[in-house]
Design an enzyme around this catalytic site. Structure first.
Site, PDB file in Angstrom:
ATOM      1  N   ASP A   1     -51.317  24.108  37.374  1.00  0.00           N
ATOM      2  CA  ASP A   1     -52.630  24.465  37.923  1.00  0.00           C
ATOM      3  C   ASP A   1     -53.244  25.646  37.189  1.00  0.00           C
ATOM      4  O   ASP A   1     -54.458  25.814  37.175  1.00  0.00           O
ATOM      5  CB  ASP A   1     -52.516  24.775  39.413  1.00  0.00           C
ATOM      6  CG  ASP A   1     -52.382  23.478  40.189  1.00  0.00           C
ATOM      7  OD1 ASP A   1     -51.250  22.976  40.287  1.00  0.00           O
ATOM      8  OD2 ASP A   1     -53.414  22.939  40.627  1.00  0.00           O
TER       9      ASP A   1
ATOM     10  N   ASN B   1     -47.817  26.054  39.607  1.00  0.00           N
ATOM     11  CA  ASN B   1     -47.907  24.619  39.926  1.00  0.00           C
ATOM     12  C   ASN B   1     -47.466  24.436  41.377  1.00  0.00           C
ATOM     13  O   ASN B   1     -47.099  25.409  42.059  1.00  0.00           O
ATOM     14  CB  ASN B   1     -47.035  23.804  38.957  1.00  0.00           C
ATOM     15  CG  ASN B   1     -47.302  22.313  39.071  1.00  0.00           C
ATOM     16  OD1 ASN B   1     -48.453  21.868  39.109  1.00  0.00           O
ATOM     17  ND2 ASN B   1     -46.255  21.514  39.189  1.00  0.00           N
ATOM     18  N   LYS B   2     -47.520  23.215  41.838  1.00  0.00           N
ATOM     19  CA  LYS B   2     -47.210  22.890  43.237  1.00  0.00           C
ATOM     20  C   LYS B   2     -45.927  23.569  43.719  1.00  0.00           C
ATOM     21  O   LYS B   2     -44.928  23.602  42.989  1.00  0.00           O
ATOM     22  CB  LYS B   2     -47.100  21.367  43.368  1.00  0.00           C
ATOM     23  CG  LYS B   2     -46.771  20.826  44.739  1.00  0.00           C
ATOM     24  CD  LYS B   2     -47.675  21.340  45.827  1.00  0.00           C
ATOM     25  CE  LYS B   2     -49.122  21.041  45.565  1.00  0.00           C
ATOM     26  NZ  LYS B   2     -50.039  21.827  46.465  1.00  0.00           N
TER      27      LYS B   2
ATOM     28  N   ARG C   1     -60.953  26.132  46.336  1.00  0.00           N
ATOM     29  CA  ARG C   1     -59.508  26.241  46.120  1.00  0.00           C
ATOM     30  C   ARG C   1     -59.294  27.243  44.989  1.00  0.00           C
ATOM     31  O   ARG C   1     -59.862  27.088  43.912  1.00  0.00           O
ATOM     32  CB  ARG C   1     -58.891  24.873  45.768  1.00  0.00           C
ATOM     33  CG  ARG C   1     -58.874  23.917  46.956  1.00  0.00           C
ATOM     34  CD  ARG C   1     -57.957  22.731  46.698  1.00  0.00           C
ATOM     35  NE  ARG C   1     -56.558  23.071  46.911  1.00  0.00           N
ATOM     36  CZ  ARG C   1     -55.556  22.263  46.543  1.00  0.00           C
ATOM     37  NH1 ARG C   1     -55.803  21.120  45.946  1.00  0.00           N
ATOM     38  NH2 ARG C   1     -54.309  22.610  46.776  1.00  0.00           N
TER      39      ARG C   1
ATOM     40  N   ARG D   1     -58.092  16.037  44.332  1.00  0.00           N
ATOM     41  CA  ARG D   1     -57.144  17.119  44.116  1.00  0.00           C
ATOM     42  C   ARG D   1     -56.544  16.957  42.724  1.00  0.00           C
ATOM     43  O   ARG D   1     -56.804  15.976  42.041  1.00  0.00           O
ATOM     44  CB  ARG D   1     -56.039  17.094  45.189  1.00  0.00           C
ATOM     45  CG  ARG D   1     -55.511  15.699  45.455  1.00  0.00           C
ATOM     46  CD  ARG D   1     -54.083  15.636  45.814  1.00  0.00           C
ATOM     47  NE  ARG D   1     -53.216  16.127  44.774  1.00  0.00           N
ATOM     48  CZ  ARG D   1     -52.932  15.443  43.655  1.00  0.00           C
ATOM     49  NH1 ARG D   1     -53.439  14.248  43.416  1.00  0.00           N
ATOM     50  NH2 ARG D   1     -52.124  15.960  42.732  1.00  0.00           N
ATOM     51  N   GLY D   2     -55.666  17.919  42.355  1.00  0.00           N
ATOM     52  CA  GLY D   2     -55.108  17.918  41.007  1.00  0.00           C
ATOM     53  C   GLY D   2     -56.045  18.741  40.132  1.00  0.00           C
ATOM     54  O   GLY D   2     -57.267  18.549  40.177  1.00  0.00           O
ATOM     55  N   ALA D   3     -55.452  19.653  39.341  1.00  0.00           N
ATOM     56  CA  ALA D   3     -56.275  20.654  38.642  1.00  0.00           C
ATOM     57  C   ALA D   3     -57.430  20.065  37.817  1.00  0.00           C
ATOM     58  O   ALA D   3     -58.591  20.453  38.019  1.00  0.00           O
ATOM     59  CB  ALA D   3     -55.366  21.534  37.786  1.00  0.00           C
TER      60      ALA D   3
ATOM     61  N   GLN E   1     -47.573  14.716  48.119  1.00  0.00           N
ATOM     62  CA  GLN E   1     -48.259  14.103  46.975  1.00  0.00           C
ATOM     63  C   GLN E   1     -47.323  13.191  46.179  1.00  0.00           C
ATOM     64  O   GLN E   1     -47.771  12.204  45.584  1.00  0.00           O
ATOM     65  CB  GLN E   1     -48.811  15.191  46.038  1.00  0.00           C
ATOM     66  CG  GLN E   1     -50.022  15.930  46.589  1.00  0.00           C
ATOM     67  CD  GLN E   1     -49.641  17.184  47.358  1.00  0.00           C
ATOM     68  OE1 GLN E   1     -48.551  17.277  47.917  1.00  0.00           O
ATOM     69  NE2 GLN E   1     -50.528  18.162  47.413  1.00  0.00           N
TER      70      GLN E   1
HETATM   71  O1  MRU Z   1     -52.476  20.739  45.856  1.00  0.00           O
HETATM   72  P1  MRU Z   1     -52.660  19.737  44.764  1.00  0.00           P
HETATM   73  O2  MRU Z   1     -52.250  18.364  45.148  1.00  0.00           O
HETATM   74  O3  MRU Z   1     -54.046  19.790  44.172  1.00  0.00           O
HETATM   75  O4  MRU Z   1     -51.654  20.235  43.623  1.00  0.00           O
HETATM   76  C1  MRU Z   1     -51.626  19.553  42.400  1.00  0.00           C
HETATM   77  C2  MRU Z   1     -50.582  20.035  41.475  1.00  0.00           C
HETATM   78  O5  MRU Z   1     -49.885  20.987  41.734  1.00  0.00           O
HETATM   79  C3  MRU Z   1     -50.484  19.351  40.147  1.00  0.00           C
HETATM   80  O6  MRU Z   1     -49.188  19.391  39.666  1.00  0.00           O
HETATM   81  C4  MRU Z   1     -51.403  20.050  39.132  1.00  0.00           C
HETATM   82  O7  MRU Z   1     -52.689  20.220  39.642  1.00  0.00           O
HETATM   83  C5  MRU Z   1     -51.492  19.322  37.856  1.00  0.00           C
HETATM   84  S1  MRU Z   1     -52.401  17.821  37.988  1.00  0.00           S
HETATM   85  C6  MRU Z   1     -52.517  17.131  36.458  1.00  0.00           C
END
Ligand code: MRU
Length: 355
Positions: A236, A246-247, A88, A45-47, A195
């Protein structure tokens, strides 16, 4: 250094993040369906990490399909890329990485499907290395914001677990901590999937950086008590006007930061900018299984049987709340329409392979 995602033994190896912080488990992904499942379940996970996983997923899909002509290779590649990009929808890095590879196949003069397959693998490896470099450069530019020791509030996870490198927002924090510029990090737990509590706390503990875990609803009080010098988060997808997806929970932090006169910074590589969306309202927001809200970490039921719930995984912070965006090319300041346009998008190209 934590290696979250790598190509080894002819397969994609990831840290299975659903097992953290309890267990450090490496998961081997050998086909595109396994990559799709790992992305959907947030094992990876994470962009930026989603982009890398997608790139290798495309290779695995093509390797198993064995297209027999260049034309068939292109058709299969487009169809696998479209399947993967549906895993996603919010983080644009996934689509970006897949498009980078599709473009390199189209540009290549090769007609032998075996050679094209090698090209895809080489491109995926380059994207991985490219992400490591981007993270490093983001952390170098971000350090300019630390004139003295600061307490930083962060949300979700933006570290090594979210990228192929050292991370974006958390990468800056690691760099600042090494230079003695971090007093402590306040970490939002980041409900519903935790997270912050599970992953960011794990990474900060690994690097021995002072960290204090808070529940998401404590941020306002912490700011009111002057416990926060800066909010630093990842992204994201960033629209052409600087609106930031973002999250979920990021937008509330931005509004709170504005109210309390605290700078709110976003760190993201250029692969997170999406020029095709003029503003945040056009960014697709993933809605996940409502049971993630009615349970704690998919286990403990915390509501009445059959409780209805709503589970948007991201929100959009309007650009007017963002003090600056730290990229691998430097820090962007408002007006973002202008500063984003000035970025140089001529990044990552494997000239050798295109000959
Ligand atoms: O749902 P996730 O855990 O994939 O969400 C991740 C985030 O929102 C992060 O802040 C974002 O992807 C940046 S990661 C460098």
């Amino acid at each position: 250094m934590i290696i979250n995602i790598e190509w080894a033994d002819d397969s994609l190896k990831i840290i299975d993040q659903t097992k953290l912080p309890g267990k450090l488990t490496i998961r081997k992904l050998s086909c595109v369906e396994e990559v799709f499942e790992a992305i959907g379940k947030l094992r990876v996970r994470g962009a930026p990490a989603l982009g890398i996983a997608g790139a290798f997923g495309l290779y695995l899909g093509l390797r198993n399909k064995r297209p027999t002509s260049r034309q068939n290779f292109l058709i299969q590649a487009r169809s696998i890329a479209s399947y993967l990009s549906e895993s996603r929808p919010t983080a644009v890095n996934l689509q970006w990485a897949l498009q980078e590879i599709l473009d390199s196949i189209s540009r290549s003069k090769k007609s032998n499907p075996e050679h094209l397959l090698n090209l895809v693998l080489e491109q995926a490896k380059l994207l991985l290395q490219d992400d490591i470099n981007r993270c490093e450069n983001i952390s170098k530019h971000g350090i300019d914001l630390f004139k003295h020791r600061l307490t930083v509030l962060t949300h979700c996870n933006t570290g090594a677990l979210a990228t192929a490198g050292m991370g974006t927002a958390l990468g800056i924090i690691f760099n600042a901590a090494q230079q003695g510029k971090i007093d402590k990090v306040l970490v939002d737990e980041t409900r519903p999937l935790l997270q912050g509590a599970r992953l960011t706390m794990w990474e900060l503990d690994y690097h021995k950086i002072p960290a204090v875990l808070i529940s998401d609803n404590m941020a306002a009080y912490a700011m009111q008590r002057e416990m926060v010098d800066m909010v630093l988060v990842g992204a994201d997808r960033i629209a052409a006007n600087g609106d930031v997806a973002n999250k979920i929970g990021t937008y509330s932090l931005a509004v709170l930061a504005e109210h309390h006169g605290i700078p709110f910074y976003v760190a993201a590589p250029l692969s997170t900018f999406d020029h095709s969306v003029p503003s945040g309202e056009f960014i697709p927001i993933e809605e996940r299984d409502p049971s993630e809200i009615t349970r704690i970490w998919n286990k403990l039921e915390i509501s009445v049987p059959g409780a209805k719930s709503w589970n948007p995984a991201f929100d959009v912070t309007p650009a007017k709340f963002v003090s600056g965006i730290i990229t691998e090319q430097g820090i962007l300041f408002p007006p973002f329409e202008k500063s984003i346009k000035q970025l140089n998008y001529q990044v990552y190209q494997n000239q050798e392979e295109l000959k």
